[in-house]
Design a protein around this motif. Structure first.
Motif, short mmCIF file in Angstrom:
data_model
loop_
_atom_site.label_atom_id
_atom_site.label_comp_id
_atom_site.label_asym_id
_atom_site.label_seq_id
_atom_site.Cartn_x
_atom_site.Cartn_y
_atom_site.Cartn_z
N TRP A 48 0.81 -1.22 0.00
CA TRP A 48 0.00 0.00 0.00
C TRP A 48 0.83 1.27 0.00
CZ3 TRP A 48 -4.52 0.59 -1.90
CH2 TRP A 48 -5.27 -0.55 -2.13
N VAL A 49 2.01 1.24 0.60
CA VAL A 49 2.91 2.39 0.50
C VAL A 49 3.28 2.61 -0.97
CG1 VAL A 49 5.24 3.20 1.03
CG2 VAL A 49 3.78 2.32 2.85
N ALA A 50 3.62 1.53 -1.66
CA ALA A 50 3.98 1.64 -3.07
C ALA A 50 2.79 2.06 -3.92
CB ALA A 50 4.54 0.30 -3.57
N ARG A 51 1.62 1.49 -3.64
CA ARG A 51 0.44 1.83 -4.44
C ARG A 51 0.04 3.30 -4.26
NH1 ARG A 51 -4.82 -1.93 -5.37
NH2 ARG A 51 -6.07 -0.41 -6.48
N ILE A 52 0.07 3.79 -3.04
CA ILE A 52 -0.27 5.18 -2.79
C ILE A 52 0.77 6.10 -3.44
CG2 ILE A 52 -0.45 6.93 -0.98
CD1 ILE A 52 -1.81 4.66 0.72
N ALA A 53 2.04 5.72 -3.35
CA ALA A 53 3.10 6.52 -3.96
C ALA A 53 2.96 6.59 -5.48
CB ALA A 53 4.47 5.96 -3.59
N ALA A 54 2.32 5.58 -6.07
CA ALA A 54 2.17 5.54 -7.53
C ALA A 54 0.96 6.32 -8.04
CB ALA A 54 2.06 4.09 -7.99
N LEU A 55 0.09 6.77 -7.13
CA LEU A 55 -1.07 7.55 -7.58
C LEU A 55 -0.60 8.83 -8.26
CD1 LEU A 55 -3.51 7.20 -4.55
CD2 LEU A 55 -3.79 6.22 -6.84
N PRO A 56 -1.30 9.26 -9.29
CA PRO A 56 -0.86 10.44 -10.05
C PRO A 56 -1.14 11.74 -9.31
CG PRO A 56 -2.94 9.66 -10.90
CD PRO A 56 -2.51 8.68 -9.84
N THR A 57 -0.26 12.07 -8.38
CA THR A 57 -0.38 13.31 -7.63
C THR A 57 0.79 14.21 -7.96
OG1 THR A 57 0.75 12.36 -5.74
CG2 THR A 57 -1.63 12.18 -5.76
#
Length: 70
Positions: A48-57
């Motif tokens: 989840w750390v990786a998935r959240i970091a990959a969100l287009p922000t």
């Protein structure tokens, strides 16, 4: 995940509600299906750390990365 709905720091437009619901549903499913041991928890958090970091922000025009993301 509430940042998705709040539009911070990136506005997801018309897909906001769908994206937020998907992330919450997927996080809950992952949590309910992990192995209940230290390795399972570490895998869940890392995923989840990786998935959240990959969100287009964005943050000042640069991709936003959480300090936990490697």
């Amino acid at each position: 995940m509430s940042d998705i709905v709040d539009g911070y720091p990136f506005d997801y437009g018309d897909g906001t509600e769908m994206i937020a619901q998907r992330e919450v549903r997927d996080a809950a499913w992952d949590w309910l299906t992990i192995e209940r041991n230290a390795e399972g928890i570490e895998t869940y958090v890392g995923h989840w750390v990786a998935r959240i970091a990959a969100l287009p922000t964005t943050d000042g025009g640069r991709p936003f990365r959480h300090p936990w993301a490697q």
